[in-house]
Write an enzyme that holds these catalytic residues in place. Structure first.
Site, mmCIF file in Angstrom:
data_model
loop_
_atom_site.group_PDB
_atom_site.id
_atom_site.type_symbol
_atom_site.label_atom_id
_atom_site.label_comp_id
_atom_site.label_asym_id
_atom_site.label_seq_id
_atom_site.Cartn_x
_atom_site.Cartn_y
_atom_site.Cartn_z
ATOM 1 N N SER A 144 0.719 -1.376 -0.018
ATOM 2 C CA SER A 144 -0.154 0.098 0.022
ATOM 3 C C SER A 144 0.913 1.336 0.035
ATOM 4 O O SER A 144 1.973 1.410 0.610
ATOM 5 C CB SER A 144 -0.886 -0.035 1.401
ATOM 6 N N TYR A 182 -1.170 -0.869 10.670
ATOM 7 C CA TYR A 182 -1.579 -1.360 9.279
ATOM 8 C C TYR A 182 -0.409 -0.790 8.394
ATOM 9 O O TYR A 182 0.267 -1.621 7.457
ATOM 10 C CB TYR A 182 -2.703 -0.719 8.685
HETATM 11 N N1 NAP Z 1 -8.809 -0.530 -0.858
HETATM 12 C C1 NAP Z 1 -7.812 0.277 -0.801
HETATM 13 O O1 NAP Z 1 -8.099 1.510 -0.691
HETATM 14 C C2 NAP Z 1 -6.345 -0.494 -0.469
HETATM 15 C C3 NAP Z 1 -5.436 0.675 -0.355
HETATM 16 C C4 NAP Z 1 -4.143 -0.017 -0.301
HETATM 17 C C5 NAP Z 1 -3.801 -1.378 -0.179
HETATM 18 N N2 NAP Z 1 -5.100 -2.292 -0.237
HETATM 19 C C6 NAP Z 1 -4.839 -3.503 0.190
HETATM 20 O O2 NAP Z 1 -5.383 -4.237 -0.954
HETATM 21 C C7 NAP Z 1 -5.592 -5.796 -0.559
HETATM 22 C C8 NAP Z 1 -6.822 -6.098 -0.829
HETATM 23 O O3 NAP Z 1 -8.015 -5.238 -0.020
HETATM 24 P P1 NAP Z 1 -9.175 -4.808 -0.910
HETATM 25 O O4 NAP Z 1 -9.050 -3.337 -1.131
HETATM 26 O O5 NAP Z 1 -9.594 -5.363 -2.103
HETATM 27 O O6 NAP Z 1 -10.318 -5.003 0.161
HETATM 28 P P2 NAP Z 1 -11.576 -6.056 0.540
HETATM 29 O O7 NAP Z 1 -12.354 -5.737 -0.681
HETATM 30 O O8 NAP Z 1 -11.967 -5.765 1.837
HETATM 31 O O9 NAP Z 1 -10.915 -7.319 0.371
HETATM 32 C C9 NAP Z 1 -10.226 -8.041 1.180
HETATM 33 C C10 NAP Z 1 -10.136 -9.599 0.826
HETATM 34 O O10 NAP Z 1 -9.322 -10.353 1.942
HETATM 35 C C11 NAP Z 1 -10.013 -11.357 2.178
HETATM 36 N N3 NAP Z 1 -9.959 -11.450 3.676
HETATM 37 C C12 NAP Z 1 -9.741 -10.541 4.754
HETATM 38 N N4 NAP Z 1 -9.679 -11.350 5.949
HETATM 39 C C13 NAP Z 1 -9.139 -12.416 5.666
HETATM 40 C C14 NAP Z 1 -8.692 -13.566 6.388
HETATM 41 N N5 NAP Z 1 -8.499 -13.676 7.746
HETATM 42 N N6 NAP Z 1 -8.308 -15.008 5.640
HETATM 43 C C15 NAP Z 1 -8.447 -14.855 4.422
HETATM 44 N N7 NAP Z 1 -8.755 -13.893 3.258
HETATM 45 C C16 NAP Z 1 -9.409 -12.874 4.350
HETATM 46 C C17 NAP Z 1 -11.633 -10.986 2.044
HETATM 47 O O11 NAP Z 1 -12.522 -12.070 2.098
HETATM 48 P P3 NAP Z 1 -12.962 -12.751 3.208
HETATM 49 O O12 NAP Z 1 -13.870 -11.894 3.935
HETATM 50 O O13 NAP Z 1 -14.173 -13.678 2.344
HETATM 51 O O14 NAP Z 1 -12.444 -13.879 4.001
HETATM 52 C C18 NAP Z 1 -11.356 -10.169 1.016
HETATM 53 O O15 NAP Z 1 -11.633 -11.200 -0.481
HETATM 54 C C19 NAP Z 1 -5.265 -5.753 0.849
HETATM 55 O O16 NAP Z 1 -4.067 -6.411 1.376
HETATM 56 C C20 NAP Z 1 -5.385 -4.188 1.263
HETATM 57 O O17 NAP Z 1 -4.414 -4.077 2.443
HETATM 58 C C21 NAP Z 1 -6.294 -1.933 -0.235
#
Ligand code: NAP
Length: 257
Positions: A135, A148
Protein backbone atom coordinates in the site's frame (compact mmCIF):
# COMPACT_ATOMS: atom_id res chain seq x y z
CA UNK A 1 -0.73 -22.63 -18.58
CA UNK A 2 -0.22 -22.85 -14.86
CA UNK A 3 -2.23 -22.13 -11.77
CA UNK A 4 -2.46 -18.83 -9.90
CA UNK A 5 -3.29 -18.72 -6.20
CA UNK A 6 -5.09 -15.51 -5.23
CA UNK A 7 -5.75 -14.79 -1.56
CA UNK A 8 -8.67 -12.58 -0.64
CA UNK A 9 -10.26 -13.44 -3.98
CA UNK A 10 -13.84 -12.94 -2.82
CA UNK A 11 -13.98 -9.15 -3.36
CA UNK A 12 -12.17 -5.98 -4.38
CA UNK A 13 -8.67 -6.27 -5.80
CA UNK A 14 -8.55 -10.05 -5.27
CA UNK A 15 -11.67 -10.63 -7.34
CA UNK A 16 -10.12 -8.55 -10.12
CA UNK A 17 -6.83 -10.47 -9.93
CA UNK A 18 -8.79 -13.71 -10.26
CA UNK A 19 -10.78 -12.62 -13.29
CA UNK A 20 -7.91 -10.87 -15.10
CA UNK A 21 -5.48 -13.76 -14.50
CA UNK A 22 -8.11 -16.18 -15.85
CA UNK A 23 -8.36 -13.99 -18.95
CA UNK A 24 -4.56 -14.26 -19.27
CA UNK A 25 -4.94 -18.06 -19.26
CA UNK A 26 -4.29 -19.09 -15.65
CA UNK A 27 -6.34 -21.65 -13.74
CA UNK A 28 -7.22 -20.25 -10.33
CA UNK A 29 -7.13 -21.23 -6.68
CA UNK A 30 -9.38 -18.75 -4.89
CA UNK A 31 -8.71 -18.30 -1.17
CA UNK A 32 -10.86 -16.54 1.40
CA UNK A 33 -13.37 -17.09 4.19
CA UNK A 34 -16.70 -16.43 2.45
CA UNK A 35 -17.78 -19.49 0.46
CA UNK A 36 -20.70 -17.88 -1.40
CA UNK A 37 -18.63 -14.91 -2.62
CA UNK A 38 -15.74 -17.17 -3.66
CA UNK A 39 -18.16 -19.45 -5.56
CA UNK A 40 -19.51 -16.53 -7.53
CA UNK A 41 -15.97 -15.42 -8.44
CA UNK A 42 -15.24 -19.06 -9.40
CA UNK A 43 -18.22 -18.91 -11.78
CA UNK A 44 -16.79 -15.78 -13.44
CA UNK A 45 -13.43 -17.56 -13.82
CA UNK A 46 -15.06 -20.66 -15.35
CA UNK A 47 -16.92 -18.46 -17.85
CA UNK A 48 -13.49 -17.61 -19.32
CA UNK A 49 -12.83 -21.34 -19.86
CA UNK A 50 -10.32 -21.71 -17.01
CA UNK A 51 -10.58 -23.95 -13.92
CA UNK A 52 -11.35 -22.50 -10.50
CA UNK A 53 -10.74 -24.22 -7.19
CA UNK A 54 -12.19 -22.66 -4.04
CA UNK A 55 -10.27 -22.90 -0.75
CA UNK A 56 -12.18 -21.68 2.28
CA UNK A 57 -9.48 -20.58 4.69
CA UNK A 58 -8.96 -18.00 7.39
CA UNK A 59 -5.34 -17.06 6.74
CA UNK A 60 -5.01 -15.68 10.26
CA UNK A 61 -5.58 -19.24 11.53
CA UNK A 62 -2.42 -21.40 11.67
CA UNK A 63 -4.05 -24.66 10.52
CA UNK A 64 -5.92 -23.02 7.63
CA UNK A 65 -2.75 -21.18 6.59
CA UNK A 66 -0.79 -24.46 6.55
CA UNK A 67 -3.42 -26.00 4.21
CA UNK A 68 -2.98 -23.13 1.77
CA UNK A 69 0.83 -23.38 2.07
CA UNK A 70 0.55 -27.08 1.13
CA UNK A 71 -1.37 -26.04 -1.98
CA UNK A 72 1.24 -23.36 -2.79
CA UNK A 73 4.02 -26.02 -2.75
CA UNK A 74 2.43 -27.99 -5.63
CA UNK A 75 4.13 -28.09 -9.03
CA UNK A 76 1.32 -26.47 -10.98
CA UNK A 77 1.58 -23.16 -9.10
CA UNK A 78 3.06 -20.53 -11.40
CA UNK A 79 1.71 -17.41 -9.70
CA UNK A 80 1.01 -16.41 -6.13
CA UNK A 81 -0.93 -13.22 -5.40
CA UNK A 82 -0.79 -12.34 -1.71
CA UNK A 83 -3.68 -9.91 -1.77
CA UNK A 84 -5.77 -10.63 1.37
CA UNK A 85 -5.26 -7.88 3.92
CA UNK A 86 -7.16 -5.84 6.47
CA UNK A 87 -6.81 -2.68 8.52
CA UNK A 88 -8.06 -2.24 12.05
CA UNK A 89 -11.07 -0.16 13.08
CA UNK A 90 -10.58 3.09 15.01
CA UNK A 91 -7.49 4.44 16.67
CA UNK A 92 -4.39 2.36 17.48
CA UNK A 93 -4.22 3.82 20.99
CA UNK A 94 -7.67 2.43 21.86
CA UNK A 95 -7.75 -0.71 19.71
CA UNK A 96 -7.88 -4.25 21.10
CA UNK A 97 -4.43 -5.93 21.15
CA UNK A 98 -5.96 -9.10 19.68
CA UNK A 99 -7.35 -7.13 16.70
CA UNK A 100 -3.89 -5.71 15.98
CA UNK A 101 -2.42 -9.21 16.35
CA UNK A 102 -4.98 -10.74 13.96
CA UNK A 103 -4.14 -8.07 11.38
CA UNK A 104 -0.44 -8.95 11.62
CA UNK A 105 -1.26 -12.66 11.29
CA UNK A 106 -2.94 -11.93 7.95
CA UNK A 107 -0.96 -8.98 6.56
CA UNK A 108 2.48 -10.20 7.63
CA UNK A 109 2.67 -13.85 8.72
CA UNK A 110 0.44 -15.28 5.98
CA UNK A 111 2.29 -13.31 3.27
CA UNK A 112 5.67 -14.50 4.55
CA UNK A 113 4.54 -18.14 4.93
CA UNK A 114 2.96 -18.32 1.47
CA UNK A 115 6.06 -16.79 -0.17
CA UNK A 116 8.17 -19.27 1.80
CA UNK A 117 5.99 -22.15 0.57
CA UNK A 118 5.78 -21.18 -3.11
CA UNK A 119 9.24 -19.78 -3.81
CA UNK A 120 11.47 -22.91 -3.62
CA UNK A 121 9.39 -24.78 -6.23
CA UNK A 122 9.30 -21.74 -8.50
CA UNK A 123 13.09 -21.40 -8.25
CA UNK A 124 13.55 -25.15 -8.97
CA UNK A 125 11.36 -24.85 -12.05
CA UNK A 126 12.99 -21.48 -12.93
CA UNK A 127 9.51 -20.11 -13.59
CA UNK A 128 6.84 -18.25 -11.66
CA UNK A 129 5.74 -14.95 -10.16
CA UNK A 130 4.91 -13.61 -6.73
CA UNK A 131 2.78 -10.49 -6.44
CA UNK A 132 2.41 -9.04 -2.93
CA UNK A 133 -0.13 -6.29 -2.34
CA UNK A 134 1.36 -3.57 -0.13
CA UNK A 135 0.00 0.00 0.00
CA UNK A 136 1.12 3.62 -0.31
CA UNK A 137 0.62 3.49 3.49
CA UNK A 138 3.92 1.56 3.61
CA UNK A 139 5.70 4.87 2.96
CA UNK A 140 3.49 7.26 4.91
CA UNK A 141 3.44 7.24 8.70
CA UNK A 142 -0.11 7.06 10.06
CA UNK A 143 -1.37 8.23 13.43
CA UNK A 144 -4.58 6.19 13.21
CA UNK A 145 -3.25 2.99 11.65
CA UNK A 146 0.42 2.58 12.55
CA UNK A 147 0.11 -1.21 12.71
CA UNK A 148 -1.38 -1.30 9.21
CA UNK A 149 1.31 1.01 7.74
CA UNK A 150 4.03 -1.07 9.39
CA UNK A 151 2.53 -4.33 8.10
CA UNK A 152 2.55 -2.97 4.55
CA UNK A 153 6.16 -1.75 4.98
CA UNK A 154 7.03 -5.36 5.89
CA UNK A 155 5.38 -6.58 2.67
CA UNK A 156 7.38 -4.04 0.64
CA UNK A 157 10.70 -4.98 2.28
CA UNK A 158 10.05 -8.74 2.05
CA UNK A 159 9.18 -8.49 -1.64
CA UNK A 160 12.21 -6.39 -2.52
CA UNK A 161 14.51 -8.91 -0.82
CA UNK A 162 12.81 -11.80 -2.63
CA UNK A 163 13.36 -9.86 -5.88
CA UNK A 164 17.09 -9.77 -5.06
CA UNK A 165 17.04 -13.56 -4.65
CA UNK A 166 15.14 -14.09 -7.93
CA UNK A 167 17.26 -11.65 -9.96
CA UNK A 168 18.54 -13.34 -13.11
CA UNK A 169 16.12 -16.29 -12.76
CA UNK A 170 12.82 -17.00 -14.46
CA UNK A 171 10.95 -16.04 -11.27
CA UNK A 172 9.51 -12.55 -10.75
CA UNK A 173 8.62 -10.83 -7.50
CA UNK A 174 6.71 -7.57 -7.37
CA UNK A 175 5.05 -5.45 -4.68
CA UNK A 176 1.97 -3.38 -5.52
CA UNK A 177 1.34 -0.01 -3.85
CA UNK A 178 -2.28 1.04 -4.33
CA UNK A 179 -3.66 4.35 -3.08
CA UNK A 180 -7.35 4.60 -2.17
CA UNK A 181 -9.31 1.96 -4.11
CA UNK A 182 -13.09 1.58 -4.03
CA UNK A 183 -13.51 -1.85 -2.43
CA UNK A 184 -15.00 -3.26 0.79
CA UNK A 185 -11.75 -2.44 2.63
CA UNK A 186 -12.90 0.81 4.27
CA UNK A 187 -16.39 -0.48 5.25
CA UNK A 188 -14.82 -3.48 6.97
CA UNK A 189 -12.91 -1.18 9.34
CA UNK A 190 -15.78 1.36 9.56
CA UNK A 191 -13.46 4.06 8.20
CA UNK A 192 -14.96 7.45 7.43
CA UNK A 193 -14.13 8.13 3.77
CA UNK A 194 -16.17 11.34 3.32
CA UNK A 195 -13.04 13.49 3.56
CA UNK A 196 -11.30 11.68 0.67
CA UNK A 197 -11.60 13.72 -2.56
CA UNK A 198 -13.09 11.89 -5.53
CA UNK A 199 -9.88 12.32 -7.61
CA UNK A 200 -8.00 10.23 -5.03
CA UNK A 201 -10.07 7.10 -5.67
CA UNK A 202 -8.91 4.36 -8.03
CA UNK A 203 -10.93 1.53 -9.53
CA UNK A 204 -9.94 -2.01 -8.59
CA UNK A 205 -9.90 -3.19 -12.21
CA UNK A 206 -7.51 -0.36 -13.21
CA UNK A 207 -5.14 -1.04 -10.29
CA UNK A 208 -4.97 -4.74 -11.12
CA UNK A 209 -4.55 -4.19 -14.86
CA UNK A 210 -1.72 -1.68 -14.32
CA UNK A 211 0.04 -4.00 -11.85
CA UNK A 212 -0.14 -7.00 -14.19
CA UNK A 213 1.29 -4.85 -16.99
CA UNK A 214 4.13 -3.82 -14.66
CA UNK A 215 4.74 -7.49 -13.80
CA UNK A 216 4.87 -8.40 -17.50
CA UNK A 217 7.64 -5.85 -18.13
CA UNK A 218 9.65 -7.07 -15.14
CA UNK A 219 9.05 -4.31 -12.59
CA UNK A 220 9.58 -5.18 -8.91
CA UNK A 221 7.40 -2.27 -7.71
CA UNK A 222 4.08 -1.23 -9.15
CA UNK A 223 2.43 2.06 -8.21
CA UNK A 224 -0.79 2.20 -10.22
CA UNK A 225 -1.82 5.68 -11.52
CA UNK A 226 0.26 8.79 -12.17
CA UNK A 227 -1.18 10.67 -9.17
CA UNK A 228 0.04 8.03 -6.72
CA UNK A 229 3.41 7.70 -8.50
CA UNK A 230 3.91 11.43 -7.85
CA UNK A 231 2.68 11.11 -4.23
CA UNK A 232 4.93 8.11 -3.51
CA UNK A 233 7.98 9.81 -5.01
CA UNK A 234 7.28 12.93 -2.94
CA UNK A 235 6.83 10.85 0.24
CA UNK A 236 10.24 9.25 -0.41
CA UNK A 237 12.17 12.49 -0.97
CA UNK A 238 10.48 14.85 1.52
CA UNK A 239 12.48 14.95 4.78
CA UNK A 240 10.78 12.64 7.29
CA UNK A 241 10.33 15.32 10.00
CA UNK A 242 8.50 17.52 7.48
CA UNK A 243 6.40 14.58 6.27
CA UNK A 244 5.39 13.77 9.86
CA UNK A 245 4.43 17.42 10.51
CA UNK A 246 2.30 17.60 7.33
CA UNK A 247 0.55 14.29 8.12
CA UNK A 248 -0.09 15.31 11.73
CA UNK A 249 -1.58 18.65 10.61
CA UNK A 250 -3.78 17.03 7.95
CA UNK A 251 -4.97 14.40 10.41
CA UNK A 252 -6.05 17.19 12.84
CA UNK A 253 -8.03 18.76 9.98
CA UNK A 254 -9.70 15.40 9.26
CA UNK A 255 -10.47 14.92 12.98
CA UNK A 256 -12.27 18.27 13.05
CA UNK A 257 -14.15 17.58 9.77
N1 NAP B 1 -8.85 -0.55 -0.87
C1 NAP B 1 -7.82 0.23 -0.66
O1 NAP B 1 -7.95 1.49 -0.62
C2 NAP B 1 -6.44 -0.36 -0.51
C3 NAP B 1 -5.34 0.51 -0.57
C4 NAP B 1 -4.06 -0.02 -0.44
C5 NAP B 1 -3.88 -1.37 -0.24
N2 NAP B 1 -4.98 -2.19 -0.16
C6 NAP B 1 -4.73 -3.62 0.06
O2 NAP B 1 -5.35 -4.34 -0.97
C7 NAP B 1 -5.60 -5.68 -0.53
C8 NAP B 1 -7.01 -6.10 -0.94
O3 NAP B 1 -7.95 -5.30 -0.25
P1 NAP B 1 -9.27 -4.76 -0.92
O4 NAP B 1 -9.15 -3.28 -1.00
O5 NAP B 1 -9.60 -5.52 -2.14
O6 NAP B 1 -10.30 -5.03 0.26
P2 NAP B 1 -11.55 -6.03 0.40
O7 NAP B 1 -12.54 -5.80 -0.69
O8 NAP B 1 -11.99 -5.84 1.82
O9 NAP B 1 -10.92 -7.46 0.20
C9 NAP B 1 -10.19 -8.11 1.20
C10 NAP B 1 -10.12 -9.59 0.87
O10 NAP B 1 -9.34 -10.24 1.88
C11 NAP B 1 -10.07 -11.37 2.36
N3 NAP B 1 -9.76 -11.61 3.77
C12 NAP B 1 -9.92 -10.77 4.81
N4 NAP B 1 -9.54 -11.36 5.95
C13 NAP B 1 -9.13 -12.63 5.61
C14 NAP B 1 -8.64 -13.74 6.34
N5 NAP B 1 -8.48 -13.67 7.68
N6 NAP B 1 -8.33 -14.88 5.68
C15 NAP B 1 -8.50 -14.95 4.34
N7 NAP B 1 -8.94 -13.93 3.58
C16 NAP B 1 -9.27 -12.78 4.22
C17 NAP B 1 -11.54 -10.99 2.16
O11 NAP B 1 -12.35 -12.13 1.99
P3 NAP B 1 -13.20 -12.86 3.14
O12 NAP B 1 -13.84 -11.80 3.98
O13 NAP B 1 -14.14 -13.71 2.36
O14 NAP B 1 -12.21 -13.70 3.88
C18 NAP B 1 -11.49 -10.22 0.84
O15 NAP B 1 -11.54 -11.13 -0.24
C19 NAP B 1 -5.34 -5.68 0.98
O16 NAP B 1 -4.09 -6.26 1.25
C20 NAP B 1 -5.31 -4.19 1.33
O17 NAP B 1 -4.50 -3.95 2.46
C21 NAP B 1 -6.24 -1.73 -0.30
Amino acid sequence: MSTAIVTGASSGLGEQYAVQLAELGYDLVLVGRTASALESVAERVRETGRDAEVMIADLADAADLERVCERARRRDVGMLVNNAGVGTPGEFVSSEPRTEQAMLALNVTAVMRLCHAALPGMLDRDRGAIVNVSSVAAYTPSDTGPGYSASKAYVAALTESIAVKTQGTGVKAMAVFPGFVRTEFHQRIRMDTDWIPSWAWLRAQDVVRASLQDLAIGRTRSVPSTRYKVAMNLARVVPRPLLRRVLAASSRVVDRA
